[in-house]
Design an enzyme around this catalytic site. Sequence first.
Site, PDB file in Angstrom:
ATOM      1  N   ALA A 131       0.859  -1.184   0.000  1.00 17.40           N
ATOM      2  CA  ALA A 131       0.000   0.000   0.000  1.00 17.40           C
ATOM      3  C   ALA A 131       0.893   1.231   0.000  1.00 17.40           C
ATOM      4  O   ALA A 131       2.040   1.192   0.463  1.00 17.40           O
ATOM      5  CB  ALA A 131      -0.914   0.005   1.221  1.00 17.40           C
ATOM      6  N   GLN A 137       4.678   4.238   2.971  1.00 18.05           N
ATOM      7  CA  GLN A 137       4.198   3.096   2.216  1.00 18.05           C
ATOM      8  C   GLN A 137       4.597   1.819   2.948  1.00 18.05           C
ATOM      9  O   GLN A 137       5.470   1.827   3.806  1.00 18.05           O
ATOM     10  CB  GLN A 137       4.705   3.097   0.779  1.00 18.05           C
ATOM     11  CG  GLN A 137       6.172   2.832   0.575  1.00 18.05           C
ATOM     12  CD  GLN A 137       6.543   2.971  -0.908  1.00 18.05           C
ATOM     13  OE1 GLN A 137       5.960   3.764  -1.663  1.00 18.05           O
ATOM     14  NE2 GLN A 137       7.528   2.196  -1.349  1.00 18.05           N
ATOM     15  N   VAL A 138       3.931   0.717   2.594  1.00 18.11           N
ATOM     16  CA  VAL A 138       4.059  -0.528   3.345  1.00 18.11           C
ATOM     17  C   VAL A 138       4.543  -1.644   2.421  1.00 18.11           C
ATOM     18  O   VAL A 138       4.056  -1.789   1.297  1.00 18.11           O
ATOM     19  CB  VAL A 138       2.701  -0.912   3.973  1.00 18.11           C
ATOM     20  CG1 VAL A 138       2.793  -2.256   4.686  1.00 18.11           C
ATOM     21  CG2 VAL A 138       2.240   0.162   4.942  1.00 18.11           C
ATOM     22  N   ASP A 287      -8.953   7.319  13.543  1.00 16.91           N
ATOM     23  CA  ASP A 287      -8.829   7.345  12.088  1.00 16.91           C
ATOM     24  C   ASP A 287      -9.425   6.056  11.512  1.00 16.91           C
ATOM     25  O   ASP A 287      -8.795   5.352  10.730  1.00 16.91           O
ATOM     26  CB  ASP A 287      -7.354   7.478  11.693  1.00 16.91           C
ATOM     27  CG  ASP A 287      -7.177   7.962  10.261  1.00 16.91           C
ATOM     28  OD1 ASP A 287      -8.137   8.503   9.683  1.00 16.91           O
ATOM     29  OD2 ASP A 287      -6.075   7.779   9.707  1.00 16.91           O
TER      30      ASP A 287
END
Length: 548
Positions: A131, A137-138, A287
């Site tokens: 992602a 980012q991952v 969130d």
Amino acid sequence: MNAIRQLHHALRINRTLVHYGLDEFLAPTPLARFRPLAKLFSLSLRRKAKDKSRGERLRLALTELGPIYVKLGQMLSTRRDLVPPDIADELAKLQDQVPPFDSAVARSIVEKQLDTPIVELFASFNDTPLASASIAQVHEATLNNGEEVVVKILRPGIRRKILRDMQMMHSLANWAEKYSSEARRLRIIEVVKEYDSTLAREIDLRIEAANTSHLRHNFADSDLLYVPKIYWDYTRVKMLVMEKISGIPIGNIAALKSSGVDMKALADRGVEIFFTQVFRDSFFHADMHPGNIFVNVTNPLEPQYIAIDCGIMGTLDENDKRYLADNFLAFFDRDYRRIAELHVESGWIDADVSIPEFESAIRAACEPIFGKSLAEISFGHFLIQLFQTARRFNMQVQPQLVLLQKTLLYVEGLGRQLYPQLDLWQTAQPYLRQWVREQVGPKAMFEDIKRQFPDWLHKAPKLPGLLFDNFHRIGQTLNQFEQLKAQFTELERHKLEQQYALKHAFIGGSLAILSGISYLAVPHDWWPAAILGAGAAWFMIKSLWPTK
């Protein structure tokens, strides 16, 4: 050089906003006189998306300006106490989808953070990001012991970019509030500060890791919510490593239904998780958009939530929790006077506000909601209405309640998406009533005593000494008070003596003048002058040795 960069950045922002016709926001404000200047410096008369609403055009402009502005729009979408509904609804559609950065750069960041070659850190590291967002980012990876993990890495240069953008936003906010009463009413400076604070927490991944660990601890062994494990040995400011989870994204309704998930149970459990976080733990995920929530469907009749991305968390103190619970329960009972009194008791509304007037305003805002069926009532809408009404009476919106409002809107929207018949009121009301009973009943008193008893035992041996010390201090204080009292009495006595002396001197002086006048007027008859002179002498002598 920095000033030139800031000017170039400001011109780019101005050009984008003018292209989307957003200079129209200046029209009803004192800043309208700058509108021609804004158009001139945009270097173009071309307009984009002319046929779209102002909310759509703002959303498109923020998307074009980049990820930091996208996140600003997302945050503004939750500030419905400040932003008109049509704009807030459009900003809520913003998606934070950003192209990934190069995997070689990602590897380099990991190696610098851990000071070890990546081949020694992981048995495998997937160069294709799982992602990608505006901040990080991952990547998927496998530890040397075989455990599957995900590695979250901050974007290169993101701190510098955020600093540049935030400096510009602070400058624009200060300029706007200086020249626009509307900007001051909307508290633009406060909004930008809040955004700055949020971003500061998000670019230190150790904060997210700590939040994740705390939430995991709160729901240890829970069948409601699972939070992945953090690997602290691999976690630094610019990266974190956590357990890889598997589940169905909560936004994939078709996959959830095909897996046999009880959608009503899923929606109800989501509400229970929210209220558990808020009222039991005072620590809630702020969130909770669909991208951060997955579902474990191993037991489809009792589906388990999985939460990730704990960069933004909300906290409430005991007063906040009690205020919210009492407000909700008063609203359930349509006790608007109690809601008004609670606002004053909390200190968020000035004590000199007219309670009947405030009660009437709350009734006007909330009573129409009761004209609808329960299934149509929006809990989040009620909270927004409550804050907007209170703000008319100069209530300052508390940051922790803004986060709560944002989260509640997410929860309600998600719940209705999963199970449109969700009655958030009916689900929440028993939980809140039970919580209030536990807070004020005998059980709560016993638990409070049990919690404090070890501390009392620890302090008990010191109690005689503390009592002696306090009595000694009280004695010293009384002695000091007596000394001050004596000094005050002496000052009063001296003041009275001065007044007494002045009075006698005045009388003596007056008699002396009369004695002189009498002698001059009748010099052959001297005895009246002598008597007056003697009196004058006596009063003058008294003024030299005043007595009370």
